[in-house]
Enzyme design. Structure first.
Site, PDB file in Angstrom:
ATOM      1  N   LYS A 139      34.679   6.841  38.144  1.00 10.81           N
ATOM      2  CA  LYS A 139      34.893   5.724  39.068  1.00 10.81           C
ATOM      3  C   LYS A 139      35.834   6.195  40.168  1.00 10.81           C
ATOM      4  CE  LYS A 139      34.718   1.208  39.957  1.00 10.81           C
ATOM      5  NZ  LYS A 139      34.276   1.541  41.332  1.00 10.81           N
ATOM      6  N   LYS A 142      44.485   7.284  36.508  1.00  7.43           N
ATOM      7  CA  LYS A 142      44.687   5.855  36.819  1.00  7.43           C
ATOM      8  C   LYS A 142      43.871   4.973  35.878  1.00  7.43           C
ATOM      9  CE  LYS A 142      44.794   5.267  41.204  1.00  7.43           C
ATOM     10  NZ  LYS A 142      44.336   5.079  42.605  1.00  7.43           N
ATOM     11  N   LYS A 147      35.520  10.631  42.895  1.00  6.11           N
ATOM     12  CA  LYS A 147      35.880  10.336  44.283  1.00  6.11           C
ATOM     13  C   LYS A 147      34.838  10.950  45.202  1.00  6.11           C
ATOM     14  CE  LYS A 147      39.246   8.180  46.472  1.00  6.11           C
ATOM     15  NZ  LYS A 147      40.072   7.054  45.978  1.00  6.11           N
ATOM     16  N   THR A 158      44.472  -4.255  45.294  1.00 13.11           N
ATOM     17  CA  THR A 158      45.385  -3.109  45.213  1.00 13.11           C
ATOM     18  C   THR A 158      46.813  -3.571  45.467  1.00 13.11           C
ATOM     19  OG1 THR A 158      43.620  -1.656  45.941  1.00 13.11           O
ATOM     20  CG2 THR A 158      45.866  -0.832  46.199  1.00 13.11           C
ATOM     21  N   ASN A 206      44.021  -2.002  54.564  1.00 15.49           N
ATOM     22  CA  ASN A 206      43.775  -2.938  53.466  1.00 15.49           C
ATOM     23  C   ASN A 206      45.032  -3.116  52.600  1.00 15.49           C
ATOM     24  OD1 ASN A 206      43.209  -3.476  50.568  1.00 15.49           O
ATOM     25  ND2 ASN A 206      41.150  -3.848  51.303  1.00 15.49           N
ATOM     26  N   SER A 247      37.859  -3.763  40.574  1.00 19.60           N
ATOM     27  CA  SER A 247      36.536  -3.128  40.663  1.00 19.60           C
ATOM     28  C   SER A 247      35.867  -3.150  39.289  1.00 19.60           C
ATOM     29  CB  SER A 247      36.655  -1.670  41.134  1.00 19.60           C
ATOM     30  OG  SER A 247      36.636  -1.597  42.536  1.00 19.60           O
TER      31      SER A 247
HETATM   32  P1  NAD Z   1      42.722   1.636  55.240  1.00 18.80           P
HETATM   33  O1  NAD Z   1      41.774   2.550  55.927  1.00 18.80           O
HETATM   34  O2  NAD Z   1      42.388   0.202  55.165  1.00 18.80           O
HETATM   35  O3  NAD Z   1      44.167   1.778  55.925  1.00 18.80           O
HETATM   36  C1  NAD Z   1      44.824   2.993  56.133  1.00 18.80           C
HETATM   37  C2  NAD Z   1      45.974   2.700  57.074  1.00 18.80           C
HETATM   38  O4  NAD Z   1      46.803   3.858  57.178  1.00 18.80           O
HETATM   39  C3  NAD Z   1      45.563   2.350  58.493  1.00 18.80           C
HETATM   40  O5  NAD Z   1      46.363   1.281  58.969  1.00 18.80           O
HETATM   41  C4  NAD Z   1      45.897   3.612  59.290  1.00 18.80           C
HETATM   42  O6  NAD Z   1      46.193   3.325  60.653  1.00 18.80           O
HETATM   43  C5  NAD Z   1      47.135   4.040  58.537  1.00 18.80           C
HETATM   44  N1  NAD Z   1      47.497   5.428  58.778  1.00 18.80           N
HETATM   45  C6  NAD Z   1      46.715   6.531  58.831  1.00 18.80           C
HETATM   46  N2  NAD Z   1      47.469   7.604  59.112  1.00 18.80           N
HETATM   47  C7  NAD Z   1      48.751   7.171  59.229  1.00 18.80           C
HETATM   48  C8  NAD Z   1      49.982   7.784  59.516  1.00 18.80           C
HETATM   49  N3  NAD Z   1      50.037   9.097  59.733  1.00 18.80           N
HETATM   50  N4  NAD Z   1      51.104   7.009  59.557  1.00 18.80           N
HETATM   51  C9  NAD Z   1      51.049   5.690  59.332  1.00 18.80           C
HETATM   52  N5  NAD Z   1      49.903   5.046  59.059  1.00 18.80           N
HETATM   53  C10 NAD Z   1      48.781   5.774  59.019  1.00 18.80           C
HETATM   54  O7  NAD Z   1      42.962   2.272  53.807  1.00 18.80           O
HETATM   55  P2  NAD Z   1      43.476   1.554  52.485  1.00 18.80           P
HETATM   56  O8  NAD Z   1      42.303   1.176  51.689  1.00 18.80           O
HETATM   57  O9  NAD Z   1      44.523   0.547  52.813  1.00 18.80           O
HETATM   58  O10 NAD Z   1      44.123   2.828  51.746  1.00 18.80           O
HETATM   59  C11 NAD Z   1      45.463   3.236  52.010  1.00 18.80           C
HETATM   60  C12 NAD Z   1      45.928   4.087  50.851  1.00 18.80           C
HETATM   61  O11 NAD Z   1      45.822   3.311  49.660  1.00 18.80           O
HETATM   62  C13 NAD Z   1      45.111   5.357  50.592  1.00 18.80           C
HETATM   63  O12 NAD Z   1      45.959   6.365  50.076  1.00 18.80           O
HETATM   64  C14 NAD Z   1      44.142   4.913  49.531  1.00 18.80           C
HETATM   65  O13 NAD Z   1      43.628   6.006  48.776  1.00 18.80           O
HETATM   66  C15 NAD Z   1      45.039   4.025  48.725  1.00 18.80           C
HETATM   67  N6  NAD Z   1      44.333   3.082  47.863  1.00 18.80           N
HETATM   68  C16 NAD Z   1      43.505   2.142  48.367  1.00 18.80           C
HETATM   69  C17 NAD Z   1      42.845   1.278  47.504  1.00 18.80           C
HETATM   70  C18 NAD Z   1      41.964   0.181  48.002  1.00 18.80           C
HETATM   71  O14 NAD Z   1      41.489  -0.600  47.159  1.00 18.80           O
HETATM   72  N7  NAD Z   1      41.744   0.036  49.286  1.00 18.80           N
HETATM   73  C19 NAD Z   1      43.034   1.386  46.121  1.00 18.80           C
HETATM   74  C20 NAD Z   1      43.906   2.347  45.638  1.00 18.80           C
HETATM   75  C21 NAD Z   1      44.550   3.188  46.524  1.00 18.80           C
END
Ligand code: NAD
Length: 421
Positions: free
Chosen positions: A69, A93, A105, A189, A219, A350
């Site tokens: 997953k 996780k 992934k 999350t 997100n 999920s």
């Molecule tokens: P997303 O694409 O919705 O948002 C990413 C954000 O990070 C954006 O606002 C982008 O502008 C910002 N960003 C990128 N580079 C940056 C930088 N150098 N400095 C500051 N901000 C920066 O992605 P997301 O889903 O919110 O995921 C964010 C993190 O959370 C990732 O590491 C992802 O693997 C992790 N994550 C997400 C989920 C999920 O359900 N969405 C679950 C577990 C972990």
């Protein structure tokens, strides 16, 4: 360790945890390699009639505890090393949360902001065409990650259904509600992280009103800021890939959300409602109680870790703190709630979505929240107890916790021959 890969960094955590448990070395060895990683080159037609190709991967890191997953990331800097590392983290996780899954992934090396909506749809469908034989509701189940969302999951689920000739909603999670998505997946999350902080607040000595800095406003970042602000906490700084803002009096979250919904950076709110400009690099060192990395890997490293003033770090991003930074934070008394626990709310909901798809019976939002809260609190408490008993960081405790479950499953399967690529 500038020459080391991201996976080498991640494996440091595995070795640290292994030192605190008595586990067959074969089990540790097995967990150091991805089971299989498949590469494809996706060729799509652009709107102007030209053709463009993009590198893509899908990794099934370990499937001992169940189907693999993990999300699909669309990012110009994605690499096979990043994909395998993210899949390694997913393995741990899912074990931390006791979900019946292994870790996987995927990624496409692309800047999706440079594609039109139609091009993005063609690319998303091409991904499924390339990997349809690898994924499946009992084999490997993708979800959204950085720069992918429910709309993309909807296209992907539709493409898969066309290939196999029947609806298979459980093949992918994070879908739109209309296609079998779960209520509560959008903010899961962040909500999981929020429940965790709330549950451990007393042990962590947190005050009733926290000053919070959030790095990354997608997100995870937007939802954690909204949840904490609604609970009376003050969001004093946020950043995205283009800029950052701060306000000691507390940022106007509605205004920030509005800017993002119109495709603008948080920086464009500077000058309104007390919002002041901040260098994105300075966000990590802002005066606050809680720092929430919610962007990408390695954002807190040996160069900026000493500047962290928060007493608590909630890792909503995957791998935001390097091992060197971990040591600096620990010696400064900063508690890190590690990614494999802190952001596990996403994969947990999920899992709820997958269960609902298979049952064909959909749960109300309150039930999703209540089940998520119960699991976050149960596993968070168990990891807190391990960290006290073994006198280790919460990260090491989380790995110890997951390793116990992984070892049990690996040994039950038998350890005489492993298949790794
Ligand atoms: P997303 O694409 O919705 O948002 C990413 C954000 O990070 C954006 O606002 C982008 O502008 C910002 N960003 C990128 N580079 C940056 C930088 N150098 N400095 C500051 N901000 C920066 O992605 P997301 O889903 O919110 O995921 C964010 C993190 O959370 C990732 O590491 C992802 O693997 C992790 N994550 C997400 C989920 C999920 O359900 N969405 C679950 C577990 C972990």
């Amino acid at each position: 360790m500038p020459e080391d890969s991201l996976l080498d960094h991640a494996l440091v955590r595995l070795d640290e945890a292994a030192a605190h448990v008595s586990i067959d070395p074969d089990v540790i060895e097995k967990l150091k390699y991805a089971r299989e990683t498949t590469k494809a080159r996706l060729m799509i037609r652009m709107d102007d009639g030209s053709r463009k190709s993009f590198l893509a991967w899908r990794c099934r890191y370990d499937d001992t505890r169940g189907p693999t997953k993990g999300g699909i990331r669309f990012h110009p800097d994605s690499t096979i090393d990043e994909v395998e590392t993210l899949a390694f983290w997913m393995t741990f996780k899912c074990a931390v949360m006791n979900l019946p899954y292994g870790g996987g992934k995927g990624a496409v090396q692309v800047d999706p902001r440079k594609l039109s909506k139609a091009e993005l749809e063609r690319l998303s469908r091409a991904y499924i065409q390339a990997f349809a034989r690898i994924i499946g509701p009992d084999r490997d189940i993708p979800a959204p990650d950085v720069y992918t969302n429910s709309m993309i999951m909807g296209w992907m689920a539709d493409e898969y259904a066309q290939i196999v000739g029947q609806a298979e909603p459980a093949v992918i999670t994070g879908k739109p509600i209309a296609l079998g998505g779960s209520l509560g997946r959008g903010d899961a999350t962040a909500r999981g992280g929020y429940y965790l902080v709330r549950h451990l607040a007393e042990e962590l000595g947190l005050s009733r009103t926290l000053r919070v800095a959030v790095q990354g406003f997608g997100n995870a970042g937007q939802h954690i800021a909204s949840l904490l602000a609604a609970d009376g906490h003050k969001i004093v700084a946020v950043s995205d890939s283009a800029g950052a803002v701060k306000s000691d009096a507390g940022l106007n979250i509605e205004m920030l959300l509005d800017a993002k919904s119109k495709g603008r950076s948080v920086e464009t709110t500077v000058g309104q409602d007390g919002h002041e400009a901040l260098s994105p690099d300075a966000l990590v060192g802002v005066t606050c109680d809680l720092l929430v990395p919610a962007a990408l890997e390695n954002m807190i490293d040996e160069k900026n870790a000493a500047s962290v003033k928060a007493k608590l770090v909630l890792e909503l991003a995957n791998g935001p703190v390097t091992p060197e930074a971990d040591a600096i934070l620990a010696s400064n008394g900063v508690v890190v709630l590690p990614d494999i626990l802190a952001n596990a709310g996403g994969v947990t909901v999920s899992y709820f979505e997958w269960v609902q798809n298979r049952q064909g019976y959909y749960w109300p939002l309150e039930e999703i929240h209540e089940r998520l809260r119960a699991i976050m609190e149960r596993e968070g408490r168990a990891i807190w107890n391990i960290s006290r008993v073994k006198d280790v960081t919460m990260r090491t405790a989380a790995y110890v916790h997951a390793l116990g479950r992984l070892a049990e499953a690996i040994e039950a399967h038998g350890t005489q021959s492993f298949f790794v690529s």
